[in-house]
Design a protein around this motif. Structure first.
Motif, PDB file in Angstrom:
ATOM      1  N   HIS A 250       0.868  -0.897   0.200  1.00  0.00           N
ATOM      2  CA  HIS A 250       0.089   0.031  -0.417  1.00  0.00           C
ATOM      3  C   HIS A 250       0.982   1.334  -0.210  1.00  0.00           C
ATOM      4  CE1 HIS A 250      -2.985  -2.583   1.432  1.00  0.00           C
ATOM      5  NE2 HIS A 250      -3.054  -2.919   0.889  1.00  0.00           N
ATOM      6  N   LEU A 251       2.582   1.320   1.232  1.00  0.00           N
ATOM      7  CA  LEU A 251       2.974   2.234   0.916  1.00  0.00           C
ATOM      8  C   LEU A 251       2.983   2.689  -0.300  1.00  0.00           C
ATOM      9  CD1 LEU A 251       4.420   4.196   2.663  1.00  0.00           C
ATOM     10  CD2 LEU A 251       6.341   2.633   3.448  1.00  0.00           C
ATOM     11  N   GLU A 252       3.685   1.481  -0.960  1.00  0.00           N
ATOM     12  CA  GLU A 252       4.558   1.477  -2.693  1.00  0.00           C
ATOM     13  C   GLU A 252       3.658   2.563  -3.365  1.00  0.00           C
ATOM     14  OE1 GLU A 252       6.047  -0.808  -5.785  1.00  0.00           O
ATOM     15  OE2 GLU A 252       5.863  -2.758  -4.091  1.00  0.00           O
ATOM     16  N   ASP A 253       2.397   1.487  -3.668  1.00  0.00           N
ATOM     17  CA  ASP A 253       1.093   2.343  -3.843  1.00  0.00           C
ATOM     18  C   ASP A 253       1.091   3.987  -3.806  1.00  0.00           C
ATOM     19  OD1 ASP A 253       0.634  -0.117  -5.501  1.00  0.00           O
ATOM     20  OD2 ASP A 253      -1.294  -0.608  -3.781  1.00  0.00           O
ATOM     21  N   PHE A 254       0.872   4.082  -2.847  1.00  0.00           N
ATOM     22  CA  PHE A 254       0.541   5.843  -2.168  1.00  0.00           C
ATOM     23  C   PHE A 254       1.924   6.392  -3.199  1.00  0.00           C
ATOM     24  CE2 PHE A 254       1.922   9.045   0.505  1.00  0.00           C
ATOM     25  CZ  PHE A 254       0.691   9.912   0.453  1.00  0.00           C
ATOM     26  N   ASN A 255       2.763   6.008  -2.862  1.00  0.00           N
ATOM     27  CA  ASN A 255       4.303   6.480  -2.833  1.00  0.00           C
ATOM     28  C   ASN A 255       4.052   7.249  -4.309  1.00  0.00           C
ATOM     29  OD1 ASN A 255       5.475   7.142  -0.740  1.00  0.00           O
ATOM     30  ND2 ASN A 255       6.139   5.354  -0.459  1.00  0.00           N
ATOM     31  N   LYS A 256       3.908   6.232  -5.459  1.00  0.00           N
ATOM     32  CA  LYS A 256       4.301   6.203  -6.803  1.00  0.00           C
ATOM     33  C   LYS A 256       2.521   7.764  -7.113  1.00  0.00           C
ATOM     34  CE  LYS A 256       4.122   1.508  -7.985  1.00  0.00           C
ATOM     35  NZ  LYS A 256       3.687  -0.140  -8.927  1.00  0.00           N
ATOM     36  N   ILE A 257       1.524   7.771  -6.385  1.00  0.00           N
ATOM     37  CA  ILE A 257       0.728   8.526  -6.553  1.00  0.00           C
ATOM     38  C   ILE A 257       0.877  10.095  -5.992  1.00  0.00           C
ATOM     39  CG2 ILE A 257      -2.186   9.268  -5.925  1.00  0.00           C
ATOM     40  CD1 ILE A 257      -2.498   5.878  -6.962  1.00  0.00           C
ATOM     41  N   LYS A 258       1.561  10.223  -5.100  1.00  0.00           N
ATOM     42  CA  LYS A 258       1.980  10.904  -3.913  1.00  0.00           C
ATOM     43  C   LYS A 258       2.900  12.242  -5.264  1.00  0.00           C
ATOM     44  CE  LYS A 258       4.401  12.404  -0.088  1.00  0.00           C
ATOM     45  NZ  LYS A 258       5.882  13.290  -0.457  1.00  0.00           N
ATOM     46  N   CYS A 259       4.315  11.008  -6.389  1.00  0.00           N
ATOM     47  CA  CYS A 259       4.260  12.726  -6.643  1.00  0.00           C
ATOM     48  C   CYS A 259       3.742  13.024  -7.524  1.00  0.00           C
ATOM     49  CB  CYS A 259       5.126  11.139  -7.346  1.00  0.00           C
ATOM     50  SG  CYS A 259       6.860  10.340  -6.739  1.00  0.00           S
ATOM     51  N   GLU A 260       2.604  12.538  -8.222  1.00  0.00           N
ATOM     52  CA  GLU A 260       1.726  12.939  -8.951  1.00  0.00           C
ATOM     53  C   GLU A 260       0.886  14.255  -8.189  1.00  0.00           C
ATOM     54  OE1 GLU A 260       1.450  12.625 -12.491  1.00  0.00           O
ATOM     55  OE2 GLU A 260       3.466  11.094 -12.641  1.00  0.00           O
ATOM     56  N   LEU A 261       0.052  14.017  -7.162  1.00  0.00           N
ATOM     57  CA  LEU A 261      -0.114  14.922  -6.279  1.00  0.00           C
ATOM     58  C   LEU A 261       0.492  15.770  -5.806  1.00  0.00           C
ATOM     59  CD1 LEU A 261      -2.364  12.478  -3.690  1.00  0.00           C
ATOM     60  CD2 LEU A 261      -3.103  12.684  -5.540  1.00  0.00           C
ATOM     61  N   ASP A 262       1.732  15.814  -5.800  1.00  0.00           N
ATOM     62  CA  ASP A 262       2.796  16.788  -5.039  1.00  0.00           C
ATOM     63  C   ASP A 262       2.355  17.853  -6.225  1.00  0.00           C
ATOM     64  OD1 ASP A 262       2.672  15.782  -2.958  1.00  0.00           O
ATOM     65  OD2 ASP A 262       4.569  14.961  -2.752  1.00  0.00           O
ATOM     66  N   GLN A 263       3.328  16.982  -7.408  1.00  0.00           N
ATOM     67  CA  GLN A 263       3.420  18.294  -8.373  1.00  0.00           C
ATOM     68  C   GLN A 263       2.282  18.900  -9.556  1.00  0.00           C
ATOM     69  OE1 GLN A 263       5.893  15.249 -11.279  1.00  0.00           O
ATOM     70  NE2 GLN A 263       7.020  15.295 -10.144  1.00  0.00           N
ATOM     71  N   ASN A 264       1.070  17.795  -9.435  1.00  0.00           N
ATOM     72  CA  ASN A 264       0.013  18.610  -9.565  1.00  0.00           C
ATOM     73  C   ASN A 264      -1.319  19.090  -9.209  1.00  0.00           C
ATOM     74  OD1 ASN A 264       1.158  17.926 -12.299  1.00  0.00           O
ATOM     75  ND2 ASN A 264       0.636  16.156 -12.408  1.00  0.00           N
ATOM     76  N   LEU A 265      -1.197  18.780  -8.164  1.00  0.00           N
ATOM     77  CA  LEU A 265      -2.786  18.925  -7.488  1.00  0.00           C
ATOM     78  C   LEU A 265      -3.161  19.079  -6.243  1.00  0.00           C
ATOM     79  CD1 LEU A 265      -5.842  17.111  -6.983  1.00  0.00           C
ATOM     80  CD2 LEU A 265      -4.771  16.570  -4.933  1.00  0.00           C
ATOM     81  N   ASN A 266      -4.309  20.472  -6.413  1.00  0.00           N
ATOM     82  CA  ASN A 266      -4.188  21.819  -5.853  1.00  0.00           C
ATOM     83  C   ASN A 266      -5.852  22.499  -5.889  1.00  0.00           C
ATOM     84  OD1 ASN A 266      -3.525  23.074  -3.428  1.00  0.00           O
ATOM     85  ND2 ASN A 266      -2.119  24.852  -4.211  1.00  0.00           N
ATOM     86  N   ASN A 267      -6.285  23.366  -5.018  1.00  0.00           N
ATOM     87  CA  ASN A 267      -7.484  23.586  -4.814  1.00  0.00           C
ATOM     88  C   ASN A 267      -8.560  22.761  -4.521  1.00  0.00           C
ATOM     89  OD1 ASN A 267      -6.752  26.326  -4.325  1.00  0.00           O
ATOM     90  ND2 ASN A 267      -6.075  26.783  -7.044  1.00  0.00           N
ATOM     91  N   ILE A 268      -8.603  22.354  -3.474  1.00  0.00           N
ATOM     92  CA  ILE A 268      -9.930  21.004  -3.104  1.00  0.00           C
ATOM     93  C   ILE A 268     -10.776  21.508  -3.172  1.00  0.00           C
ATOM     94  CG2 ILE A 268     -10.014  18.912  -2.006  1.00  0.00           C
ATOM     95  CD1 ILE A 268      -6.893  18.875  -3.046  1.00  0.00           C
ATOM     96  N   ARG A 269     -11.707  21.159  -4.041  1.00  0.00           N
ATOM     97  CA  ARG A 269     -13.326  21.425  -3.482  1.00  0.00           C
ATOM     98  C   ARG A 269     -13.918  20.557  -3.674  1.00  0.00           C
ATOM     99  NH1 ARG A 269     -10.382  24.097  -7.605  1.00  0.00           N
ATOM    100  NH2 ARG A 269     -11.811  25.234  -8.550  1.00  0.00           N
ATOM    101  N   GLY A 270     -13.013  19.106  -2.674  1.00  0.00           N
ATOM    102  CA  GLY A 270     -14.325  18.035  -1.693  1.00  0.00           C
ATOM    103  C   GLY A 270     -13.056  16.615  -1.900  1.00  0.00           C
TER     104      GLY A 270
END
Length: 229
Positions: free
Chosen positions: A99-119
């Motif tokens: 699960h940590l391996e899966d999360f770390n893959k996705i985390k890189c994308e989140l940190d670079q591309n995600l913001n202004n969370i509506r919900g």
């Protein structure tokens, strides 16, 4: 740990009820409560025969093992991502290595591309499509308002294999606009396959709306003899 900006919305949660074996969301209206089927239940109806054939091919015991493992993996990774975006400091506590391996893959994308969370895990409905559901995340991706969905997978999947993900995202975008007035044009699926780099699929809502309407209409016609119109 990245800190994301969270925007407010006035959307409340809705009760659910199982009707004829399918999850329905109970939506209050001036004329009384309305029960709308979940988009997940509708789409699972289309894949039921294929799943039945797969279970027969691999055997019930193996099918149950794979399904349970996949469900547990998906649920846990979704929870980690939700806690991370929400800013919970203990989001990494008691994680299994996969699960940590899966999360770390996705985390890189989140940190670079995600913001202004509506919900996060927002309950949505559409009177137009007579359907409801719960979206993983509504936020800005690369600066553009988007419907986001996090997926885990045992195998690498191609775009043509995940059409239902785009249909689901299109429903969420339609419902969000109907409920808030904000138009969302983008669908983003972020997928962590086993033993493979993260995959990101970016699609336009307008390209998938005709199929979305068609699928929901077909479900109504063939299961309860109704149409959307």
């Amino acid at each position: 740990m990245t800190t994301f900006t969270h925007l407010t919305n006035d959307i409340t949660d809705f009760a659910t009820r199982t009707i004829n074996g399918k999850r329905h969301y109970i939506i209050p209206t001036e004329g009384g409560d309305v029960a709308y089927p979940s988009i997940t239940s509708i789409l699972s109806w289309f894949s039921a025969q294929g799943i039945k054939e797969w279970r027969k091919r691999v055997g019930e015991k193996e099918a149950n093992r794979i399904s349970t493992q996949a469900s547990r993996r998906g649920t846990n990774v979704h929870k980690i991502i939700e806690d991370y975006i929400a800013g919970k400091e203990d989001y990494q506590s008691n994680l299994m290595p996969i699960h940590l391996e899966d999360f770390n893959k996705i985390k890189c994308e989140l940190d670079q591309n995600l913001n202004n969370i509506r919900g996060l895990e927002v309950a949505l409905f559409s009177h137009k499509l007579r359907c409801a559901g719960r979206s993983d995340c509504i936020a800005e991706w690369k600066g553009q308002p988007s419907i986001l969905d996090w997926k885990t997978s045992r195998k690498v999947k191609k775009r043509e294999h995940i059409r239902d993900y785009f249909v689901q995202g299109t429903f969420y975008a339609t419902a969000w606009e109907e409920m808030t007035g904000e138009k969302i044009e983008n669908i983003v699926i972020v997928m962590a396959p086993t033993d493979h780099d993260v995959l990101v699929f970016e699609e336009k809502v307008e390209d998938w709306y005709p199929l979305t309407e068609q699928r929901i209409d077909q479900w109504y016609r063939e299961t309860i003899n109704k149409t959307l119109n």
